[in-house]
Design a protein around this motif. Structure first.
Motif, PDB file in Angstrom:
ATOM      1  N   ASN A 237      38.742  23.166  31.627  1.00  0.00           N
ATOM      2  CA  ASN A 237      39.790  24.146  31.903  1.00  0.00           C
ATOM      3  C   ASN A 237      39.601  24.840  33.251  1.00  0.00           C
ATOM      4  O   ASN A 237      40.188  25.888  33.511  1.00  0.00           O
ATOM      5  N   GLY A 238      38.792  24.239  34.120  1.00  0.00           N
ATOM      6  CA  GLY A 238      38.407  24.906  35.356  1.00  0.00           C
ATOM      7  C   GLY A 238      39.539  25.178  36.316  1.00  0.00           C
ATOM      8  O   GLY A 238      39.661  26.282  36.864  1.00  0.00           O
ATOM      9  N   ILE A 239      40.392  24.178  36.564  1.00  0.00           N
ATOM     10  CA  ILE A 239      41.475  24.367  37.527  1.00  0.00           C
ATOM     11  C   ILE A 239      42.488  25.376  37.001  1.00  0.00           C
ATOM     12  O   ILE A 239      42.944  26.262  37.732  1.00  0.00           O
ATOM     13  N   TYR A 240      42.840  25.255  35.737  1.00  0.00           N
ATOM     14  CA  TYR A 240      43.791  26.194  35.141  1.00  0.00           C
ATOM     15  C   TYR A 240      43.241  27.617  35.202  1.00  0.00           C
ATOM     16  O   TYR A 240      43.943  28.551  35.613  1.00  0.00           O
ATOM     17  N   ALA A 241      41.967  27.790  34.826  1.00  0.00           N
ATOM     18  CA  ALA A 241      41.353  29.116  34.846  1.00  0.00           C
ATOM     19  C   ALA A 241      41.349  29.690  36.256  1.00  0.00           C
ATOM     20  O   ALA A 241      41.624  30.878  36.461  1.00  0.00           O
ATOM     21  N   ALA A 242      41.057  28.838  37.243  1.00  0.00           N
ATOM     22  CA  ALA A 242      41.036  29.295  38.632  1.00  0.00           C
ATOM     23  C   ALA A 242      42.415  29.742  39.096  1.00  0.00           C
ATOM     24  O   ALA A 242      42.555  30.752  39.799  1.00  0.00           O
ATOM     25  N   SER A 243      43.443  29.007  38.693  1.00  0.00           N
ATOM     26  CA  SER A 243      44.804  29.366  39.107  1.00  0.00           C
ATOM     27  C   SER A 243      45.222  30.709  38.524  1.00  0.00           C
ATOM     28  O   SER A 243      45.853  31.523  39.204  1.00  0.00           O
ATOM     29  N   LYS A 244      44.842  30.964  37.278  1.00  0.00           N
ATOM     30  CA  LYS A 244      45.201  32.237  36.655  1.00  0.00           C
ATOM     31  C   LYS A 244      44.341  33.381  37.187  1.00  0.00           C
ATOM     32  O   LYS A 244      44.801  34.519  37.310  1.00  0.00           O
ATOM     33  N   GLY A 245      43.087  33.082  37.522  1.00  0.00           N
ATOM     34  CA  GLY A 245      42.240  34.094  38.137  1.00  0.00           C
ATOM     35  C   GLY A 245      42.782  34.524  39.488  1.00  0.00           C
ATOM     36  O   GLY A 245      42.769  35.714  39.834  1.00  0.00           O
ATOM     37  N   ALA A 246      43.270  33.556  40.252  1.00  0.00           N
ATOM     38  CA  ALA A 246      43.874  33.871  41.543  1.00  0.00           C
ATOM     39  C   ALA A 246      45.118  34.728  41.366  1.00  0.00           C
ATOM     40  O   ALA A 246      45.359  35.675  42.135  1.00  0.00           O
ATOM     41  N   LEU A 247      45.906  34.424  40.348  1.00  0.00           N
ATOM     42  CA  LEU A 247      47.125  35.184  40.083  1.00  0.00           C
ATOM     43  C   LEU A 247      46.806  36.640  39.739  1.00  0.00           C
ATOM     44  O   LEU A 247      47.486  37.565  40.195  1.00  0.00           O
ATOM     45  N   ILE A 248      45.757  36.835  38.950  1.00  0.00           N
ATOM     46  CA  ILE A 248      45.353  38.192  38.576  1.00  0.00           C
ATOM     47  C   ILE A 248      44.924  38.988  39.802  1.00  0.00           C
ATOM     48  O   ILE A 248      45.314  40.154  39.986  1.00  0.00           O
TER      49      ILE A 248
END
Length: 250
Positions: free
Chosen positions: A151-162
């Motif tokens: 789930n690394g890429i998805y988690a990174a994308s949402k972390g960036a959004l936050i």
């Protein structure tokens, strides 16, 4: 005597992306029931029309648009009325082991989950489509705080959004425009059903580990979005609200 309801959205104009299905669709439906005039957008005309036909009240607008296409984004912003609220709900999932990640995988997820809402929000502000005192809500995820394999890429994308949303909240505070994120744990949507097929995980069994013994439903997230869009949350900005059924480590 007038009934007091601090969560009412009556008189508010709300734009909801990703409204073709899942959390976006349910958020649009619930917002309309709370009195909002809703503009729904998504890529799939048939599914978007299903959402549109499910809305309560009158005056709603349906705009088919692909947020990865610059012309579509410009047309969407031009056709929008001035807004009292925005819910950025469009997004995609990904299950790729990090040792297998290709550049195209990274670009695909980041473009949808991060680039698209950021560029849409920029244009909405540039074209002065956001009213003072409005509320902007990003549907993020618990994934950046609760890592799982693949789930690394998805988690990174949402972390960036936050991270982006917190800065945006500071930059817009002088206009009293509020910016908050919702960070759900697992919610039963089409993305979860697809993920189950890819990973072979029995999510119906896995959800029993949640303290409340179930995953979320789209309406659980939609109800929280209504709170953030309403005047009841007018002292909230820069917040990331977990909604997890108690499963903060999942």
């Amino acid at each position: 005597m007038t009934e007091f309801n601090p969560f009412s959205l009556k008189g508010k104009h709300i734009l909801i992306t990703g409204a073709s299905s899942g959390i976006g669709r349910m958020t649009a439906i619930v917002c309309s029931k709370m009195g909002a005039v809703v503009t729904v957008t998504g890529r799939n005309p048939e599914k978007l029309n299903e959402t549109f036909e499910s809305l309560s009240g009158e005056g709603h607008l349906k705009i088919v648009a692909d947020l990865l296409q610059e012309n579509d984004v410009q047309r969407l912003v031009e056709e929008c009325t001035d807004l009292d609220g925005v819910v950025h709900s469009a997004g995609i999932g990904d299950r790729t082991l990090l040792k297998m990640v290709r550049e195209k995988d990274l670009q695909r997820v980041m473009k949808v989950n991060f680039d698209a809402p950021v560029l849409l929000q920029k244009l909405l502000l540039k074209k002065k489509k956001i009213n003072g005192g409005a509320s902007i809500v990003f549907i993020a995820s618990r994934a950046p705080f609760a890592p799982t394999i693949g789930n690394g890429i998805y988690a990174a994308s949402k972390g960036a959004l936050i991270a982006y949303a917190r800065v945006l909240g500071l930059e817009l505070s002088n206009q009293l425009i509020r910016v908050n994120c919702i960070c759900p744990a697992m919610v039963w949507t089409e993305l979860v059903e697809k993920d189950s097929k890819l990973t072979g995980v029995d999510y119906h069994e896995a959800e029993k580990a949640y303290p409340l013994k179930r995953y979320g439903q789209p309406e659980d997230v939609a109800n929280l979005a209504v709170y953030l869009l309403s005047n009841a949350s007018e002292w909230m900005t820069g917040s990331c609200i977990d909604i997890t059924g108690g499963a903060n480590s999942l």
